[in-house]
Design a protein around this motif. Structure first.
Motif, PDB file in Angstrom:
ATOM      1  N   GLY A  70      57.811  45.521  41.007  1.00 44.90           N
ATOM      2  CA  GLY A  70      57.449  44.113  41.155  1.00 44.90           C
ATOM      3  C   GLY A  70      56.027  43.917  41.625  1.00 44.90           C
ATOM      4  O   GLY A  70      55.629  42.795  41.952  1.00 44.90           O
ATOM      5  N   GLU A  71      55.211  44.986  41.642  1.00 42.92           N
ATOM      6  CA  GLU A  71      53.822  44.899  42.080  1.00 42.92           C
ATOM      7  C   GLU A  71      52.917  45.542  41.040  1.00 42.92           C
ATOM      8  O   GLU A  71      53.298  46.522  40.392  1.00 42.92           O
ATOM      9  CB  GLU A  71      53.624  45.598  43.430  1.00 42.92           C
ATOM     10  CG  GLU A  71      54.379  44.950  44.573  1.00 42.92           C
ATOM     11  CD  GLU A  71      54.164  45.689  45.890  1.00 42.92           C
ATOM     12  OE1 GLU A  71      53.581  46.800  45.846  1.00 42.92           O
ATOM     13  OE2 GLU A  71      54.577  45.169  46.939  1.00 42.92           O
ATOM     14  N   ILE A  72      51.706  44.985  40.901  1.00 34.59           N
ATOM     15  CA  ILE A  72      50.745  45.540  39.953  1.00 34.59           C
ATOM     16  C   ILE A  72      49.343  45.372  40.508  1.00 34.59           C
ATOM     17  O   ILE A  72      49.007  44.340  41.108  1.00 34.59           O
ATOM     18  CB  ILE A  72      50.866  44.857  38.566  1.00 34.59           C
ATOM     19  CG1 ILE A  72      49.966  45.546  37.547  1.00 34.59           C
ATOM     20  CG2 ILE A  72      50.555  43.367  38.653  1.00 34.59           C
ATOM     21  CD1 ILE A  72      50.201  45.097  36.119  1.00 34.59           C
ATOM     22  N   LEU A  73      48.508  46.387  40.322  1.00 33.39           N
ATOM     23  CA  LEU A  73      47.120  46.367  40.768  1.00 33.39           C
ATOM     24  C   LEU A  73      46.228  46.054  39.568  1.00 33.39           C
ATOM     25  O   LEU A  73      46.206  46.803  38.587  1.00 33.39           O
ATOM     26  CB  LEU A  73      46.733  47.722  41.374  1.00 33.39           C
ATOM     27  CG  LEU A  73      45.267  47.874  41.822  1.00 33.39           C
ATOM     28  CD1 LEU A  73      44.956  46.908  42.962  1.00 33.39           C
ATOM     29  CD2 LEU A  73      44.986  49.320  42.239  1.00 33.39           C
ATOM     30  N   ILE A  74      45.486  44.937  39.653  1.00 31.65           N
ATOM     31  CA  ILE A  74      44.615  44.496  38.559  1.00 31.65           C
ATOM     32  C   ILE A  74      43.176  44.451  39.058  1.00 31.65           C
ATOM     33  O   ILE A  74      42.901  43.942  40.150  1.00 31.65           O
ATOM     34  CB  ILE A  74      45.032  43.107  38.039  1.00 31.65           C
ATOM     35  CG1 ILE A  74      46.472  43.137  37.528  1.00 31.65           C
ATOM     36  CG2 ILE A  74      44.098  42.627  36.937  1.00 31.65           C
ATOM     37  CD1 ILE A  74      47.012  41.774  37.112  1.00 31.65           C
ATOM     38  N   GLY A  75      42.265  44.972  38.258  1.00 29.52           N
ATOM     39  CA  GLY A  75      40.846  44.953  38.595  1.00 29.52           C
ATOM     40  C   GLY A  75      40.023  44.376  37.469  1.00 29.52           C
ATOM     41  O   GLY A  75      40.517  44.153  36.356  1.00 29.52           O
ATOM     42  N   GLU A  76      38.739  44.128  37.726  1.00 28.45           N
ATOM     43  CA  GLU A  76      37.865  43.552  36.701  1.00 28.45           C
ATOM     44  C   GLU A  76      37.720  44.475  35.500  1.00 28.45           C
ATOM     45  O   GLU A  76      37.550  44.017  34.373  1.00 28.45           O
ATOM     46  CB  GLU A  76      36.485  43.254  37.301  1.00 28.45           C
ATOM     47  CG  GLU A  76      36.487  42.133  38.334  1.00 28.45           C
ATOM     48  CD  GLU A  76      35.096  41.812  38.831  1.00 28.45           C
ATOM     49  OE1 GLU A  76      34.126  42.329  38.231  1.00 28.45           O
ATOM     50  OE2 GLU A  76      34.963  41.064  39.805  1.00 28.45           O
ATOM     51  N   ASP A  77      37.808  45.816  35.739  1.00 24.89           N
ATOM     52  CA  ASP A  77      37.595  46.773  34.661  1.00 24.89           C
ATOM     53  C   ASP A  77      38.774  46.867  33.696  1.00 24.89           C
ATOM     54  O   ASP A  77      38.588  47.265  32.540  1.00 24.89           O
ATOM     55  CB  ASP A  77      37.298  48.160  35.242  1.00 24.89           C
ATOM     56  CG  ASP A  77      36.003  48.186  36.041  1.00 24.89           C
ATOM     57  OD1 ASP A  77      35.136  47.340  35.763  1.00 24.89           O
ATOM     58  OD2 ASP A  77      35.875  49.038  36.941  1.00 24.89           O
ATOM     59  N   ASP A  78      39.969  46.551  34.157  1.00 22.39           N
ATOM     60  CA  ASP A  78      41.135  46.774  33.302  1.00 22.39           C
ATOM     61  C   ASP A  78      41.973  45.525  33.035  1.00 22.39           C
ATOM     62  O   ASP A  78      43.018  45.605  32.396  1.00 22.39           O
ATOM     63  CB  ASP A  78      42.030  47.865  33.893  1.00 22.39           C
ATOM     64  CG  ASP A  78      42.556  47.507  35.278  1.00 22.39           C
ATOM     65  OD1 ASP A  78      42.345  46.374  35.734  1.00 22.39           O
ATOM     66  OD2 ASP A  78      43.186  48.382  35.906  1.00 22.39           O
ATOM     67  N   VAL A  79      41.528  44.353  33.493  1.00 24.63           N
ATOM     68  CA  VAL A  79      42.354  43.166  33.342  1.00 24.63           C
ATOM     69  C   VAL A  79      42.589  42.821  31.865  1.00 24.63           C
ATOM     70  O   VAL A  79      43.694  42.421  31.474  1.00 24.63           O
ATOM     71  CB  VAL A  79      41.735  41.959  34.095  1.00 24.63           C
ATOM     72  CG1 VAL A  79      40.369  41.601  33.549  1.00 24.63           C
ATOM     73  CG2 VAL A  79      42.667  40.768  34.038  1.00 24.63           C
ATOM     74  N   GLN A  80      41.558  43.007  31.026  1.00 28.29           N
ATOM     75  CA  GLN A  80      41.739  42.684  29.609  1.00 28.29           C
ATOM     76  C   GLN A  80      42.695  43.659  28.932  1.00 28.29           C
ATOM     77  O   GLN A  80      43.512  43.262  28.088  1.00 28.29           O
ATOM     78  CB  GLN A  80      40.385  42.679  28.891  1.00 28.29           C
ATOM     79  CG  GLN A  80      39.471  41.542  29.319  1.00 28.29           C
ATOM     80  CD  GLN A  80      38.272  41.380  28.403  1.00 28.29           C
ATOM     81  OE1 GLN A  80      38.376  41.531  27.185  1.00 28.29           O
ATOM     82  NE2 GLN A  80      37.126  41.070  28.987  1.00 28.29           N
ATOM     83  N   ASP A  81      42.613  44.959  29.294  1.00 25.47           N
ATOM     84  CA  ASP A  81      43.527  45.949  28.721  1.00 25.47           C
ATOM     85  C   ASP A  81      44.966  45.680  29.153  1.00 25.47           C
ATOM     86  O   ASP A  81      45.902  45.789  28.347  1.00 25.47           O
ATOM     87  CB  ASP A  81      43.111  47.356  29.141  1.00 25.47           C
ATOM     88  CG  ASP A  81      41.795  47.779  28.509  1.00 25.47           C
ATOM     89  OD1 ASP A  81      41.468  47.254  27.426  1.00 25.47           O
ATOM     90  OD2 ASP A  81      41.097  48.619  29.103  1.00 25.47           O
ATOM     91  N   ILE A  82      45.130  45.320  30.417  1.00 21.52           N
ATOM     92  CA  ILE A  82      46.482  45.024  30.915  1.00 21.52           C
ATOM     93  C   ILE A  82      47.025  43.783  30.227  1.00 21.52           C
ATOM     94  O   ILE A  82      48.202  43.723  29.837  1.00 21.52           O
ATOM     95  CB  ILE A  82      46.462  44.843  32.443  1.00 21.52           C
ATOM     96  CG1 ILE A  82      46.101  46.161  33.130  1.00 21.52           C
ATOM     97  CG2 ILE A  82      47.815  44.330  32.943  1.00 21.52           C
ATOM     98  CD1 ILE A  82      45.923  46.040  34.629  1.00 21.52           C
ATOM     99  N   LEU A  83      46.167  42.756  30.037  1.00 15.76           N
ATOM    100  CA  LEU A  83      46.607  41.538  29.362  1.00 15.76           C
ATOM    101  C   LEU A  83      47.029  41.833  27.925  1.00 15.76           C
ATOM    102  O   LEU A  83      48.047  41.317  27.444  1.00 15.76           O
ATOM    103  CB  LEU A  83      45.482  40.502  29.385  1.00 15.76           C
ATOM    104  CG  LEU A  83      45.784  39.152  28.726  1.00 15.76           C
ATOM    105  CD1 LEU A  83      46.965  38.466  29.402  1.00 15.76           C
ATOM    106  CD2 LEU A  83      44.551  38.248  28.762  1.00 15.76           C
TER     107      LEU A  83
END
Length: 674
Positions: free
Chosen positions: A122-135
């Motif tokens: 239920g937790e996820i770490l999102i950063g500026e470098d990977d937010v588009q890939d995760i999306l």
């Protein structure tokens, strides 16, 4: 009850309520009417997630392996099936539904790993470098909760430099809410957006959509044109033909001449005779102050309306004396500081700019009028009545000057037939009319008149003035080819209008009773001309009554009906001066004496300008850098006076307010006069 804690056993033994719920540190207990009890362990779901996560990491009891970019992720089918993507896969007749190894393509392994962690924990770490890939991965796997987390992260980090890219990203994944937020950022901070690299990648249609947005906000219209020039230069070959599509939506009439010259010299404009003609005509219109030239160049009716928050309004202030804020000058001997210059207030930015210095030691009580890009400054005094120069003469001046706003040059005109100060000016049919003021030893000799032929540059015989009762609250305004004189008659509880038809030299008269009190009629009359009507504003009890005088009818009429917004353009406004005049007789005190009524005029100055929107019948208050007295005041349009011909105007720094030397407020029955 052997499986419950001591606290729960005690509550059961003392059970009285028919239905109750109690919570202890470990358990929750819900008691029912039949005496039974439902127990729960509130941390059980967390413990279950933690156990499944441990099993997944260690490869225990897993029943499927997901392979992404060569990496293997042992998983539980039941856990994966919480996402619509895997649920559909496992419940179908496809081979993957029973396969031990499932390979995913077109997805980043690091992003899948983080999404898998979210599914288990239920937790996820999102950063500026990977937010588009995760999306992208979340969109493919239909993990809506992860997509929502990505959107929140993007919105939190949204700025002018990335909002264009976010709009494009939102389009790809159909995220309407995100696109709306990014677009709102783009139009609200367009001046910054237009300077960013991402702006250059916009398609022609995307650019047109932004420029056509009614909520577009910029610091000035120059920013829009400069951004378009950068956009054209980014891909000159393919975009040179797009200039014809873009130019009609630019509000060229609000762009400075120096920027228009850059646009005029651009190859894309040079190759289009139609575009070149529009830009050149707009530039010439700025120098001539001709609205007709600008009307042919994509102005509001033909092109994009001015950006939200940008108006064509300008307040021009000529000379006067800087004063201590809210002082009662009949009681104060503090010397006044002359303002030996012309300043302008940009209504949009609420900033004052130094335009030029006056060419004469005369600094106050001058008449000011405008025709095109020219200002006509006449008469005045070298010092105020409050602090006359003991070594010099303070008689009204005969001097007259014309100031060219566009070229910043002064021209000395022939002297007036007689000196005049404190008068008002209006220009009608190529003639400058000076009305009222002090012409000799008598103050407020309101209805004497002078006339200057602008083309001949000569003073001519003025029209004969009818016998009118003098009053200090005279308002003079030009409208429909007539000079309109408005005054409030306190004793009669009404106001009257005298209108001079300049061509026929015929005077007409009309009057109207008012709802305002006698005290309200002592206040300065505020008026603005719209087409062939003059709209008058009288304040009472903090509200404004609006009256309309129609100068086009053969028999002048005055109506006190509500203002019809359909007949008035939204940008038209009214600005009035910053000096408040209050009349009160104070025995034994010195003041400015009206020699007609022998009553004392006590002056209290303010730093405020009240700015009226005629169509909306609303107002706002703007603040000058300092309080003024005895200044000339003119409400003007930037596009007509040559404002856009001047590139650099020095900002007037706000001065620290002087401490009132006399903090004394009257406690008498008419205190509210102050």
């Amino acid at each position: 009850m052997s499986n419950s804690c001591d606290y729960c056993e005690q509550k059961m033994s003392n059970y009285f309520d028919t239905c109750d719920r109690e919570v202890c540190g470990k358990h929750s207990a819900q008691y029912h009417e039949d005496g039974s009890c439902t127990f729960g362990k509130k941390d059980r779901s967390y413990e279950l997630r933690a156990e499944l996560t441990r099993q997944q990491k260690n490869g225990e009891f897993v029943d499927v392996v997901v392979e992404v970019e060569g990496r293997e992720f042992p998983c539980h089918r039941a856990v994966l099936a919480v996402t619509p993507y895997f649920q559909t896969m496992f419940s179908s007749n496809l081979a993957e539904s029973k396969a031990k190894v499932i390979t995913l393509h077109d997805i980043d392994s690091g992003s899948f790993s983080k999404i898998l962690d979210f599914v288990y924990t239920g937790e996820i770490l999102i950063g500026e470098d990977d937010v588009q890939d995760i999306l992208q991965a979340a969109h493919m796997l239909q993990a809506e909760d992860v997509q929502e987390c990505c959107q929140k992260f993007i919105v939190k980090n949204l700025c002018p430099s990335n909002c264009v890219g976010v709009m494009r990203l939102a389009d790809i994944y159909g995220l309407c809410s995100l696109k709306k937020t990014a677009r709102s950022k783009a139009v609200s901070q367009f001046s910054e957006v237009g300077r960013c690299e991402e702006f250059l990648s916009l398609s022609t249609q995307q650019l047109l959509d932004l420029l056509g947005d009614k909520e577009l906000r910029v610091e000035n219209e120059d920013d829009v044109v400069l951004s378009v020039i950068r956009w054209l230069d980014h891909d000159p070959e393919s975009r040179k033909t797009e200039a014809c599509r873009i130019l009609p939506v630019l509000c060229l009439s609000r762009v400075r001449v120096s920027v228009l010259e850059k646009l005029e010299a651009h190859p894309a404009i040079q190759e289009s005779p139609e575009c070149l003609a529009k830009v050149t005509a707009t530039k010439e219109g700025h120098f001539s102050g001709s609205p007709q030239l600008m009307a042919d160049t994509g102005r509001e009716e033909d092109g994009r309306k001015p950006s939200c928050g940008i108006s064509d309004d300008l307040a021009i202030i000529v000379g006067g004396w800087k004063a201590v804020t809210q002082q009662h000058y009949s009681e104060n001997s503090t010397p006044l500081t002359p303002l030996q210059s012309i300043i302008c207030m940009d209504i949009d930015r609420e900033q004052c700019y130094h335009v030029t210095d006056l060419p004469t030691p005369i600094v106050g009580c001058m008449g000011v009028a405008s025709a095109g890009r020219y200002l006509y400054v006449t008469g005045g005094r070298a010092s105020s009545f409050l602090h006359p120069d003991p070594g010099g003469s303070n008689t009204p001046s005969k001097q007259a000057f014309r100031y060219d706003f566009a070229t910043d040059t002064w021209t000395r005109l022939p002297d007036m037939p007689r000196g005049r100060a404190g008068h008002q000016s209006a220009i009608v049919d190529g003639k400058l009319f000076l009305v009222g003021g002090d012409t000799a030893a008598t103050l407020f000799n309101m209805f004497s008149m002078e006339c200057f032929d602008i083309e001949a540059e000569a003073w001519i015989q003025p029209p004969k003035v009818p016998a009118i009762i003098p009053s200090p609250n005279l308002k003079v305004i030009a409208c429909g080819g007539k000079v309109v004189l408005i005054q409030g008659l306190r004793k009669k509880g009404r106001f009257c209008v005298h209108a001079l038809d300049v061509k026929t030299q015929r005077w007409t008269y009309a009057s109207r009773s008012m709802y305002a009190s006698a005290r309200d009629l002592d206040k300065d009359i505020r008026a603005t001309a719209v087409d062939s009507k003059v709209h008058l504003f009288f304040e009472r009890y903090g509200l404004s009554d609006v009256y309309t005088y129609d100068v086009a009818k053969e028999t002048p009429s005055i109506e006190d009906e509500k203002l019809n917004t359909e007949d008035v353009k939204e940008e038209l406004h009214l600005v009035h001066g910053v000096c408040r005049r209050h009349k009160r007789y104070v025995k034994g005190q010195k003041g400015i004496i009206n020699t007609i009524s022998r009553k004392t005029y006590k002056l209290r100055v303010s730093k405020e300008i009240t700015y009226y929107y005629v169509s909306g019948h609303t107002k706002q208050r703007l603040t000058l850098p300092f309080a003024l007295f005895g200044h000339g005041f003119l409400a003007a349009k930037k596009s007509r006076v040559g404002w856009y011909c001047r590139d650099q105007l020095a900002e007037v720094e706000k001065e620290k307010e002087l401490q009132d030397l006399l903090m004394y407020y009257y406690r008498s029955s008419d205190d509210d006069d102050y």
